[in-house]
Structure formats: structure tokens, C-alpha cells
Write a protein that holds these residues in place. Structure first.
Motif, PDB file in Angstrom:
ATOM      1  N   LEU A  53       4.640  11.294  10.077  1.00  0.00           N
ATOM      2  CA  LEU A  53       3.762  12.287  10.694  1.00  0.00           C
ATOM      3  C   LEU A  53       4.570  12.987  11.769  1.00  0.00           C
ATOM      4  N   GLY A  54       4.713  14.280  11.640  1.00  0.00           N
ATOM      5  CA  GLY A  54       5.522  15.024  12.595  1.00  0.00           C
ATOM      6  C   GLY A  54       6.949  14.521  12.650  1.00  0.00           C
ATOM      7  N   GLY A  55       7.458  14.025  11.528  1.00  0.00           N
ATOM      8  CA  GLY A  55       8.817  13.504  11.452  1.00  0.00           C
ATOM      9  C   GLY A  55       8.963  12.062  11.906  1.00  0.00           C
ATOM     10  N   GLU A  56       7.886  11.473  12.449  1.00  0.00           N
ATOM     11  CA  GLU A  56       7.930  10.087  12.925  1.00  0.00           C
ATOM     12  C   GLU A  56       7.448   9.142  11.832  1.00  0.00           C
ATOM     13  N   LEU A  57       8.242   8.108  11.549  1.00  0.00           N
ATOM     14  CA  LEU A  57       7.861   7.115  10.553  1.00  0.00           C
ATOM     15  C   LEU A  57       6.760   6.239  11.156  1.00  0.00           C
ATOM     16  N   VAL A  58       5.566   6.285  10.532  1.00  0.00           N
ATOM     17  CA  VAL A  58       4.414   5.559  11.083  1.00  0.00           C
ATOM     18  C   VAL A  58       3.797   4.571  10.098  1.00  0.00           C
ATOM     19  N   GLY A  59       4.338   4.492   8.885  1.00  0.00           N
ATOM     20  CA  GLY A  59       3.771   3.559   7.918  1.00  0.00           C
ATOM     21  C   GLY A  59       4.724   3.303   6.777  1.00  0.00           C
ATOM     22  N   PHE A  60       4.457   2.204   6.055  1.00  0.00           N
ATOM     23  CA  PHE A  60       5.291   1.833   4.915  1.00  0.00           C
ATOM     24  C   PHE A  60       4.480   0.963   3.957  1.00  0.00           C
ATOM     25  N   SER A  61       4.946   0.901   2.724  1.00  0.00           N
ATOM     26  CA  SER A  61       4.392  -0.032   1.744  1.00  0.00           C
ATOM     27  C   SER A  61       5.534  -0.530   0.867  1.00  0.00           C
ATOM     28  N   VAL A  62       5.392  -1.776   0.403  1.00  0.00           N
ATOM     29  CA  VAL A  62       6.389  -2.390  -0.469  1.00  0.00           C
ATOM     30  C   VAL A  62       5.635  -3.027  -1.633  1.00  0.00           C
ATOM     31  N   ALA A  63       5.982  -2.634  -2.847  1.00  0.00           N
ATOM     32  CA  ALA A  63       5.351  -3.206  -4.032  1.00  0.00           C
ATOM     33  C   ALA A  63       6.414  -3.603  -5.043  1.00  0.00           C
ATOM     34  N   MET A  64       6.136  -4.692  -5.743  1.00  0.00           N
ATOM     35  CA  MET A  64       7.021  -5.195  -6.791  1.00  0.00           C
ATOM     36  C   MET A  64       6.348  -4.922  -8.132  1.00  0.00           C
ATOM     37  N   LEU A  65       7.090  -4.304  -9.040  1.00  0.00           N
ATOM     38  CA  LEU A  65       6.584  -4.023 -10.374  1.00  0.00           C
ATOM     39  C   LEU A  65       7.258  -4.965 -11.355  1.00  0.00           C
TER      40      LEU A  65
END
Length: 153
Positions: A53-65
Motif C-alpha cells: 500500500l503506497g509502496g509499503e509492504l503490509v501483508g503476505f501469504s504463503v501457500a504450498m501446492l
């Protein structure tokens, strides 16, 4: 303020994001994944997304397929940005990416004490299918994990 008005950007995580993702995880969790855990996930090709958001990293997700199933391993949003829709958008991306790669079900574990996450998963149609006793480390010993799944077909 809504996420839509903030012009969120979602993209796959790259190695340059590791320090910020690990720092964000450490801010959110009493027993966080390490930078090495995220690096290992990146190296083995897990589906990892970041929200900016506005260039700031504010979230993440990690998933295994794995073949026809997916497993959400980790997801987090900065406390200052929770409730704006970033977590929901990350979860949608995980589900869509898993579908596109042939997964028919998505699994996850969540702490019963994480009411906000439990509510999010239920909102998206996840259902509890089991319980893992003493799965998570906790300040007073161990905490159970609720096992959820969702049909992606």
C-alpha cells in the motif's frame, strides 16, 4: 478508509522482500517464522504473495501446492492495516492461484485464539474439519490448531 481507496498492489514475493516480510511476521507473532523459513519457501517454489500500500509492504501469504491440494502455510497483515481488506485479497489470490494450478481443496490451520482469522476463513466458506492438539507453541505451553478446508472446485 478502505483498501480500494488505497490502491493496493499485489505481486509475487521476491528475495528483496525477505527482510520486510520476516520483520512483519515478527511484529505479528509471538513465535514467528524466521527469515530462513520464508527463504526456504521461496526457494522451493511455494506461492508467496505480498500486499503493498503506497509502496509499503503490509501483508503476505504463503501457500504450498501439492498435486490437487493446496495448504495455506502463513498469512499476515500489519496491525495498522488490518480490517482494510488486504488479508481478504491475499486469501482470494491464494485460492485463485491454487485453482489455476489444479488444486481442488485448500487446507489451513489456525489458532482458536485468533478470532479475527477464524472469522475471515468462515466468511470465505472454510469449514472446520478437525483439531490438532498442542500444535502451536504458546506462552503457557501449547495451543491447539483448528483444521479448516475449502472446496475450490
Amino acid at each position: 478508509m478502505s483498501l480500494l481507496s488505497l490502491q493496493a498492489e499485489f505481486r509475487p514475493m521476491v528475495e528483496q522482500d525477505l527482510d520486510r516480510v520476516a520483520a512483519l511476521e515478527a511484529e505479528l507473532q509471538a513465535f514467528p517464522w524466521s527469515r530462513g523459513n520464508f527463504l526456504d519457501s521461496l526457494k522451493v517454489g511455494h506461492s508467496i504473495w505480498v500486499c503493498l500500500l503506497g509502496g509499503e509492504l503490509v501483508g503476505f501469504s504463503v501457500a504450498m501446492l501439492v498435486i490437487d491440494e493446496a495448504h495455506l502455510l502463513n498469512i499476515g497483515v500489519a496491525r495498522s492495516h488490518q480490517g482494510l481488506g488486504c488479508g481478504a485479497q491475499l486469501l482470494r489470490r491464494v485460492m485463485e492461484h491454487a485453482r489455476q494450478h489444479g488444486a481442488s481443496r485448500l487446507f489451513l490451520e489456525v489458532r482458536p485464539s485468533n478470532a479475527r482469522a477464524v472469522e475471515l476463513y468462515r466468511h470465505f466458506g472454510f469449514r472446520q474439519i478437525g483439531l490438532r492438539k498442542g500444535y502451536y507453541p504458546a506462552s503457557d505451553g501449547r495451543e491447539d490448531a483448528l483444521i479448516f478446508d475449502k472446496d475450490l472446485a
